[in-house]
Structure formats: structure tokens, C-alpha cells
Write a protein that holds these residues in place. Structure first.
Motif, PDB file in Angstrom:
ATOM      1  N   GLN A   1      -9.214   5.295  -5.294  1.00  0.00           N
ATOM      2  CA  GLN A   1      -8.527   4.582  -4.351  1.00  0.00           C
ATOM      3  C   GLN A   1      -9.379   4.197  -3.339  1.00  0.00           C
ATOM      4  OE1 GLN A   1      -5.062   3.895  -5.159  1.00  0.00           O
ATOM      5  NE2 GLN A   1      -5.766   5.090  -7.003  1.00  0.00           N
ATOM      6  N   LEU A   2      -8.845   2.873  -3.013  1.00  0.00           N
ATOM      7  CA  LEU A   2      -9.655   2.311  -1.771  1.00  0.00           C
ATOM      8  C   LEU A   2      -9.477   2.976  -0.556  1.00  0.00           C
ATOM      9  CD1 LEU A   2      -9.371  -1.569  -2.797  1.00  0.00           C
ATOM     10  CD2 LEU A   2     -11.309  -0.118  -3.195  1.00  0.00           C
ATOM     11  N   THR A   3     -10.203   2.899   0.631  1.00  0.00           N
ATOM     12  CA  THR A   3      -9.911   3.853   1.816  1.00  0.00           C
ATOM     13  C   THR A   3      -9.954   2.732   2.950  1.00  0.00           C
ATOM     14  OG1 THR A   3     -12.398   4.018   2.354  1.00  0.00           O
ATOM     15  CG2 THR A   3     -11.184   5.681   1.085  1.00  0.00           C
ATOM     16  N   THR A   4     -10.527   1.532   2.596  1.00  0.00           N
ATOM     17  CA  THR A   4     -10.553   0.591   3.677  1.00  0.00           C
ATOM     18  C   THR A   4      -9.258  -0.424   3.786  1.00  0.00           C
ATOM     19  OG1 THR A   4     -11.835  -1.045   2.336  1.00  0.00           O
ATOM     20  CG2 THR A   4     -13.070   0.791   3.760  1.00  0.00           C
ATOM     21  N   VAL A   5      -8.852  -0.557   3.027  1.00  0.00           N
ATOM     22  CA  VAL A   5      -7.334  -1.515   2.671  1.00  0.00           C
ATOM     23  C   VAL A   5      -6.461  -0.819   1.946  1.00  0.00           C
ATOM     24  CG1 VAL A   5      -8.841  -3.419   2.921  1.00  0.00           C
ATOM     25  CG2 VAL A   5      -8.468  -2.677   0.717  1.00  0.00           C
ATOM     26  N   ASP A   6      -5.284  -1.613   2.065  1.00  0.00           N
ATOM     27  CA  ASP A   6      -3.937  -0.810   1.155  1.00  0.00           C
ATOM     28  C   ASP A   6      -4.149  -1.940  -0.253  1.00  0.00           C
ATOM     29  OD1 ASP A   6      -1.392  -0.714   0.174  1.00  0.00           O
ATOM     30  OD2 ASP A   6      -0.324  -1.208   1.899  1.00  0.00           O
ATOM     31  N   GLU A   7      -4.333  -1.076  -1.019  1.00  0.00           N
ATOM     32  CA  GLU A   7      -4.431  -1.768  -2.462  1.00  0.00           C
ATOM     33  C   GLU A   7      -3.046  -2.374  -2.786  1.00  0.00           C
ATOM     34  OE1 GLU A   7      -5.617   0.512  -5.702  1.00  0.00           O
ATOM     35  OE2 GLU A   7      -7.036   1.669  -4.670  1.00  0.00           O
ATOM     36  N   ASP A   8      -1.975  -1.845  -2.649  1.00  0.00           N
ATOM     37  CA  ASP A   8      -0.631  -2.535  -2.912  1.00  0.00           C
ATOM     38  C   ASP A   8      -0.552  -3.811  -2.124  1.00  0.00           C
ATOM     39  OD1 ASP A   8      -0.153  -0.372  -4.262  1.00  0.00           O
ATOM     40  OD2 ASP A   8       1.353   0.710  -3.007  1.00  0.00           O
ATOM     41  N   ARG A   9      -0.982  -3.784  -1.025  1.00  0.00           N
ATOM     42  CA  ARG A   9      -0.942  -5.261  -0.233  1.00  0.00           C
ATOM     43  C   ARG A   9      -1.914  -6.226  -0.897  1.00  0.00           C
ATOM     44  NH1 ARG A   9      -4.449  -7.745   2.783  1.00  0.00           N
ATOM     45  NH2 ARG A   9      -5.771  -5.935   3.153  1.00  0.00           N
ATOM     46  N   ILE A  10      -3.077  -5.783  -1.267  1.00  0.00           N
ATOM     47  CA  ILE A  10      -3.800  -6.681  -2.141  1.00  0.00           C
ATOM     48  C   ILE A  10      -3.239  -7.083  -3.354  1.00  0.00           C
ATOM     49  CG2 ILE A  10      -6.063  -6.763  -3.302  1.00  0.00           C
ATOM     50  CD1 ILE A  10      -7.248  -5.195  -1.365  1.00  0.00           C
ATOM     51  N   ALA A  11      -2.481  -6.350  -4.176  1.00  0.00           N
ATOM     52  CA  ALA A  11      -2.158  -6.636  -5.413  1.00  0.00           C
ATOM     53  C   ALA A  11      -0.929  -7.685  -5.181  1.00  0.00           C
ATOM     54  CB  ALA A  11      -1.477  -5.298  -5.922  1.00  0.00           C
ATOM     55  N   ARG A  12      -0.051  -7.283  -4.024  1.00  0.00           N
ATOM     56  CA  ARG A  12       0.883  -8.161  -3.788  1.00  0.00           C
ATOM     57  C   ARG A  12       0.657  -9.639  -3.552  1.00  0.00           C
ATOM     58  NH1 ARG A  12       3.191  -3.539  -1.353  1.00  0.00           N
ATOM     59  NH2 ARG A  12       2.309  -4.498   0.867  1.00  0.00           N
ATOM     60  N   ALA A  13      -0.361  -9.650  -2.717  1.00  0.00           N
ATOM     61  CA  ALA A  13      -1.001 -10.956  -2.130  1.00  0.00           C
ATOM     62  C   ALA A  13      -1.669 -11.846  -3.336  1.00  0.00           C
ATOM     63  CB  ALA A  13      -2.149 -10.644  -1.141  1.00  0.00           C
ATOM     64  N   CYS A  14      -2.505 -11.079  -4.510  1.00  0.00           N
ATOM     65  CA  CYS A  14      -2.999 -11.517  -5.732  1.00  0.00           C
ATOM     66  C   CYS A  14      -1.895 -11.997  -6.466  1.00  0.00           C
ATOM     67  CB  CYS A  14      -3.692 -10.817  -6.270  1.00  0.00           C
ATOM     68  SG  CYS A  14      -5.370 -10.593  -5.503  1.00  0.00           S
ATOM     69  N   ALA A  15      -0.824 -11.663  -6.537  1.00  0.00           N
ATOM     70  CA  ALA A  15       0.336 -11.839  -7.310  1.00  0.00           C
ATOM     71  C   ALA A  15       0.756 -13.269  -6.888  1.00  0.00           C
ATOM     72  CB  ALA A  15       1.443 -10.999  -7.595  1.00  0.00           C
ATOM     73  N   ARG A  16       1.251 -13.283  -5.553  1.00  0.00           N
ATOM     74  CA  ARG A  16       1.727 -14.481  -5.031  1.00  0.00           C
ATOM     75  C   ARG A  16       0.525 -15.458  -5.017  1.00  0.00           C
ATOM     76  NH1 ARG A  16       3.180 -10.624  -0.849  1.00  0.00           N
ATOM     77  NH2 ARG A  16       1.543 -11.373   0.589  1.00  0.00           N
ATOM     78  N   ALA A  17      -0.646 -15.275  -4.909  1.00  0.00           N
ATOM     79  CA  ALA A  17      -1.511 -16.257  -4.890  1.00  0.00           C
ATOM     80  C   ALA A  17      -1.589 -17.224  -6.403  1.00  0.00           C
ATOM     81  CB  ALA A  17      -3.142 -15.757  -4.409  1.00  0.00           C
ATOM     82  N   ALA A  18      -1.495 -16.308  -7.418  1.00  0.00           N
ATOM     83  CA  ALA A  18      -1.588 -16.653  -8.599  1.00  0.00           C
ATOM     84  C   ALA A  18      -0.366 -17.731  -9.006  1.00  0.00           C
ATOM     85  CB  ALA A  18      -1.656 -15.585  -9.720  1.00  0.00           C
ATOM     86  N   LYS A  19       0.650 -17.003  -8.574  1.00  0.00           N
ATOM     87  CA  LYS A  19       1.972 -18.146  -9.005  1.00  0.00           C
ATOM     88  C   LYS A  19       1.860 -19.222  -7.938  1.00  0.00           C
ATOM     89  CE  LYS A  19       4.878 -13.978  -9.825  1.00  0.00           C
ATOM     90  NZ  LYS A  19       5.967 -13.072  -9.223  1.00  0.00           N
ATOM     91  N   GLU A  20       1.341 -19.143  -6.755  1.00  0.00           N
ATOM     92  CA  GLU A  20       1.349 -20.513  -5.955  1.00  0.00           C
ATOM     93  C   GLU A  20       0.401 -21.559  -6.474  1.00  0.00           C
ATOM     94  OE1 GLU A  20      -0.047 -21.987  -1.301  1.00  0.00           O
ATOM     95  OE2 GLU A  20       0.565 -19.723  -1.628  1.00  0.00           O
ATOM     96  N   LEU A  21      -0.769 -20.915  -6.981  1.00  0.00           N
ATOM     97  CA  LEU A  21      -1.533 -22.039  -7.455  1.00  0.00           C
ATOM     98  C   LEU A  21      -1.142 -22.560  -8.816  1.00  0.00           C
ATOM     99  CD1 LEU A  21      -4.682 -22.839  -7.777  1.00  0.00           C
ATOM    100  CD2 LEU A  21      -5.308 -21.246  -8.940  1.00  0.00           C
ATOM    101  N   ALA A  22      -0.607 -21.898  -9.619  1.00  0.00           N
ATOM    102  CA  ALA A  22      -0.141 -22.260 -11.075  1.00  0.00           C
ATOM    103  C   ALA A  22       1.107 -23.206 -10.712  1.00  0.00           C
ATOM    104  CB  ALA A  22       0.616 -21.088 -11.725  1.00  0.00           C
ATOM    105  N   ALA A  23       1.595 -23.153  -9.624  1.00  0.00           N
ATOM    106  CA  ALA A  23       2.895 -24.159  -9.416  1.00  0.00           C
ATOM    107  C   ALA A  23       2.598 -25.318  -8.678  1.00  0.00           C
ATOM    108  CB  ALA A  23       3.789 -23.427  -8.462  1.00  0.00           C
ATOM    109  N   ARG A  24       1.098 -25.312  -8.242  1.00  0.00           N
ATOM    110  CA  ARG A  24       0.729 -26.562  -7.599  1.00  0.00           C
ATOM    111  C   ARG A  24       0.606 -27.743  -8.567  1.00  0.00           C
ATOM    112  NH1 ARG A  24      -3.578 -24.596  -3.075  1.00  0.00           N
ATOM    113  NH2 ARG A  24      -2.190 -23.508  -1.759  1.00  0.00           N
ATOM    114  N   PRO A  25       1.012 -29.047  -8.232  1.00  0.00           N
ATOM    115  CA  PRO A  25       0.903 -30.068  -9.399  1.00  0.00           C
ATOM    116  C   PRO A  25      -0.621 -30.365  -9.492  1.00  0.00           C
ATOM    117  CG  PRO A  25       1.373 -31.025  -7.124  1.00  0.00           C
ATOM    118  CD  PRO A  25       1.288 -29.332  -7.079  1.00  0.00           C
ATOM    119  N   LEU A  26      -0.931 -30.864 -10.856  1.00  0.00           N
ATOM    120  CA  LEU A  26      -2.345 -31.126 -11.240  1.00  0.00           C
ATOM    121  C   LEU A  26      -2.691 -32.451 -10.758  1.00  0.00           C
ATOM    122  CD1 LEU A  26      -2.372 -29.961 -14.938  1.00  0.00           C
ATOM    123  CD2 LEU A  26      -3.296 -28.963 -13.106  1.00  0.00           C
TER     124      LEU A  26
END
Length: 461
Positions: free
Chosen positions: A436-461
Motif C-alpha cells: 500500500q502507498l504511504t504518501t497518499v490515499d489510494e482510494d482518493r486517487i482511484a476515485r479521481a481517476c474514475a471521474r477523470a476518465a468519465k469526464e474525458l470520455a464525455a467531452r465532445p470531439l
């Protein structure tokens, strides 16, 4: 906030541990010790640690574990963490055409999230130093390079940030859409500014900058030539993709009248300060030129297989003396994002050349450690467990159910499943504990990445 180095006078002692030093003699100890002083290695050897040590803040009983140098990742695209699982059945050129329009919509917020996801996956797989080739700079995307640097700094990964570029869009015969490329002068100005702002050449530096035009089919000849001149004037390294696919070779012959290696040679892109990703389609002459000039190779076995690019001639390169390290490549073509698993994949895929001796387990470990350090020009600081080098170390648990019946510790790591990571030290800091990572919250990173992937996919081409 950056992870700070430990106090210079504090010691960490690891004993009763199997050690693969990956030094020039491949020295190994069945039951030895490693002592960390501050951020460097003070002692390594057989048997217990010296008894006179003071200011020992931690003692680790390494019984049932293997310690190796931290792994070194020589090629990646961190931003791709939020575009995984797409274009699943395409070859490189079709895959790029499918994904370029999406990548052209990234911005600094999305890149920060993606970079933390990529860096987290690397650290959790035993990687202590990584290079990231970022070459997409949308006009309204903000400071995407700075975002990736800050994201990695928070996790404590040693980093080489590659200021990439593309200036050959579709209208000029390239693959990227025209709105995804930059102007030559803007690229050179931004590349020099990146070096001046971020590059730290001191011993133990946590951040290097290299200059990295993307590939022969996405950049102009002028950009390659002037980037080489700029990098050598500033004293930094050069990186690009080279000889990745048969289609690239045909592209170069049609556009430049020669294959990729000869083309790179013609623009000053062979030398000890250069490394190239993939190098799958290399003939004997190409390999000889790389060996003669000291040009390095980032071998990316999983990505090459995922895109059906072919099998690089790594055994021939090693015999010729070419510097070779391992790379994950972007996680849109290697969705696992792990460097540790590339040890086994490199070992097995290179045996498909037709010989079980084509690559040994210890050669695979060397590719992932000292080989990568040499490719990045940091062989005097990292890549082996030697006194005076930086304390970038991976402690693998090999006495569990998946590994306990393998008598050879190095075989447990390179032939078996990737062992659990007990502790990962970067610069003397324990940045991973019990996987497990000691410097950051892994769950926070996972949630941020999931949001970022959905946001990018929803942006118009």
C-alpha cells in the motif's frame, strides 16, 4: 507537497534477507544485510549488519524476502491512464488514429489525476524511477507538464519528465489531427523553458527533464534536428519512439527514402544521450549502429504484444552491447500499468525467438534495474545495490503460497507471479508498505481517476 528526504544521519537496517545486488559481478547473498543511511546505501554484504551502528530508527527482519534495486521504467505515457481499454483490437496506426481525438481534449486537471494513477501503479509494482513521455499539449489545456510533475512529486517517485511534442499533423502527412499539434518555434521555446524551470542535475535528483519529439510520423525533420541541438546545448537527454512497427518503417521509407535508424542518424539522433522506445523492427545494421553510438532502447514487451507490433531483438541487442531497459509504455496499450510484471513478460516473450537461453531471469532483472538506469543516464546513482548509491530498494515477499516452493529467489521474482511488495524505498523513504502507498490515499486517487476518465470520455470531439 513533495516527499522530503529522511534525516541524513538516520539508519534503517535490513537483515536476514536474500540480496540480488545487480552490480557488475551480479553479486548475490543468500542471507545478508543492507544498511540505509539517510537516502543512500551505507553497507551491503553477507551475514548480519555491523553491530556498532547508531541512530537506527528501523530494523527489518528480511527472512523469506528478496531485496533488489528498485525497478526503473524507461518509457511511459502517464496521461493514458484515463483512456484504458479502448481500441482493443487495433494495430498501432489504427489505435493512434482512434485515440488521438480523445487525447487532444486533455487538460492539466485530467493529467494530474492520470499521472497519479500511473505513478501509483508503478510504485506498487516495485518501480522507484520512471520516465513519462508527454507529447500532447492542447492549446487550452493549461500547464499539463507541470501538472504531471506535481502529481508525481506528491507520491515520491523519482522522475524523468519528457517534454514531448508533435508538429506534423494530417495536413502535413502525419497521423495526429491538426488541432493536436504545436508550432515548431513554440515547441522549442516550451522545451527550453521546461529544462530551465525543472531540471535538476545534482546527485540524488528527484527530477530530470529530457526533450522528446514524439515519433517520425508525427514530427518534422526540422523539429528532430533542432531538438537535438537544444538538448545538447542544455545538457539533457533525448528520447523518441523508433522502429516500433512495420508500418512505421514503410512510412519512413516512403517519406524520407530510408529506414528509421538511418533517418535518425541523418538528423543527429544517435548517441549516448539518446534512447528510443520499442525498436522492434531493427536489422543487423541498425543494431550495430545503436551499439557503436551507445544509443539506448526502452523495451516494452507487453505493449508490443498488445498492439501486435512484433518481438524486439533484445538478445541480439544485448550481445552487441546496446543499452536496454524496460518500459511499461502508455496504459492505453498496457492496461496493467505495472513495471514489475514486465520482468516476466520480457523473459518469456524473448524466448519466443526460439531459445530458452535467449534471456535468463537474471538478465531480465538487470534490464529492469541497471539496464534502465544506464538508459536514463543514472547508472552512477541507481540500478544496483552498492555502497554510495541512492537507497531505491524493493523488498519482495517470497515465502508466501505463490513462491515458497521456488528455491532460487531471483527465479521467484522473474519466473513466478509478481511477489507481494513488502516495502519500497525511494530516496530512503518507505513509499510502499505491505503493498500500500504511504504518501497518499489510494482510494482518493482511484476515485479521481474514475471521474477523470468519465469526464474525458464525455467531452465532445
Amino acid at each position: 507537497m513533495a516527499v522530503q528526504p529522511p534525516p541524513a544521519d538516520q539508519r534503517i537496517v535490513i537483515e536476514n534477507v536474500a540480496i540480488a545486488t545487480v552490480d557488475a559481478d551480479d553479486t548475490e547473498y543468500a542471507r545478508g544485510h543492507v544498511v540505509i543511511l539517510g537516502n543512500t546505501i551505507e553497507s551491503v554484504g553477507d551475514g548480519p549488519a555491523p553491530q556498532w551502528l547508531d541512530n537506527v530508527v528501523r530494523r527489518i527482519n528480511g527472512e523469506g524476502h528478496l531485496i533488489t534495486p528498485g525497478l526503473v521504467n524507461t518509457h511511459h505515457h502517464f496521461y493514458q491512464w484515463i483512456t484504458r481499454g479502448l481500441a482493443q483490437n487495433d494495430i498501432l496506426f489504427d489505435w493512434l488514429v482512434a485515440l488521438y481525438p480523445t487525447w487532444a481534449r486533455i487538460d492539466e486537471k485530467l493529467v494530474h489525476a492520470a499521472s497519479q494513477g500511473s505513478a501509483a501503479a508503478l510504485l506498487k509494482s516495485g518501480c522507484t524511477t520512471a520516465s513519462d513521455h508527454h507529447y500532447v499539449f492542447p492549446k487550452d489545456g493549461g500547464d499539463v507538464l507541470g501538472a504531471s510533475i506535481e502529481a508525481v512529486r506528491e507520491l515520491g517517485l523519482r522522475f524523468t519528465a519528457l517534454r514531448g511534442s508533435m508538429d506534423r499533423g494530417k495536413k502535413d502527412g502525419g497521423l495526429p489531427p491538426d488541432h493536436a499539434v504545436e508550432e515548431l518555434d513554440d515547441i522549442l521555446t516550451a522545451s527550453e523553458a521546461a529544462v530551465d524551470t525543472y531540471h535538476d542535475s545534482s546527485f540524488g535528483s528527484m527530477l530530470h527533464i529530457a526533450i522528446a519529439p514524439c515519433s517520425p510520423f508525427s514530427v518534422s525533420t526540422d523539429l528532430l534536428r533542432q531538438s537535438a541541438e537544444l538538448a545538447r546545448r542544455k545538457g539533457v537527454r533525448l528520447h523518441t519512439h523508433g522502429s516500433e512497427t512495420a508500418e512505421e518503417e514503410q512510412f519512413c521509407k516512403e517519406l524520407f527514402g530510408m529506414g528509421p535508424t538511418d533517418y535518425f542518424e541523418s538528423v543527429g539522433w544517435l548517441g549516448e544521450d539518446v534512447w528510443m522506445a520499442h525498436c522492434v523492427h531493427m536489422n543487423d545494421s541498425d543494431i550495430a549502429k545503436f551499439a557503436e553510438t551507445g544509443t539506448g532502447v526502452a523495451h516494452c514487451p507487453s505493449s508490443n504484444a498488445r498492439l501486435a507490433a512484433g518481438i524486439a531483438r533484445v538478445p541480439d541487442m544485448l550481445r552487441a552491447g546496446v543499452p536496454v531497459g524496460l518500459g511499461v509504455d502508455g496504459t492505453a496499450s498496457n492496461e496493467s500499468g505495472e513495471l514489475g510484471t514486465e520482468l516476466r513478460n520480457a523473459l518469456l516473450i524473448n524466448r519466443l525467438h526460439g531459445s530458452p537461453a535467449a534471456l535468463t531471469g537474471r538478465q531480465a532483472l538487470r534490464l529492469g534495474t541497471m539496464g534502465g538506469a544506464r538508459v536514463l543516464g543514472r547508472q552512477g546513482e541507481i540500478g544496483s545495490i552498492e555502497v554510495g548509491k541512492l537507497a531505491d530498494l524493493a523488498l519482495w515477499k517470497i515465502d508466501g503460497v505463490l513462491h515458497s516452493s521456488i528455491a532460487d529467489p531471483v527465479a521467484a521474482l522473474t519466473f513466478g507471479a509478481l511477489p507481494p511488495l513488502a516495502v519500497l524505498f525511494v530516496n530512503g523513504n518507505a513509499v510502499v508498505e505491505k503493498g500500500q502507498l504511504t504518501t497518499v490515499d489510494e482510494d482518493r486517487i482511484a476515485r479521481a481517476c474514475a471521474r477523470a476518465a468519465k469526464e474525458l470520455a464525455a467531452r465532445p470531439l
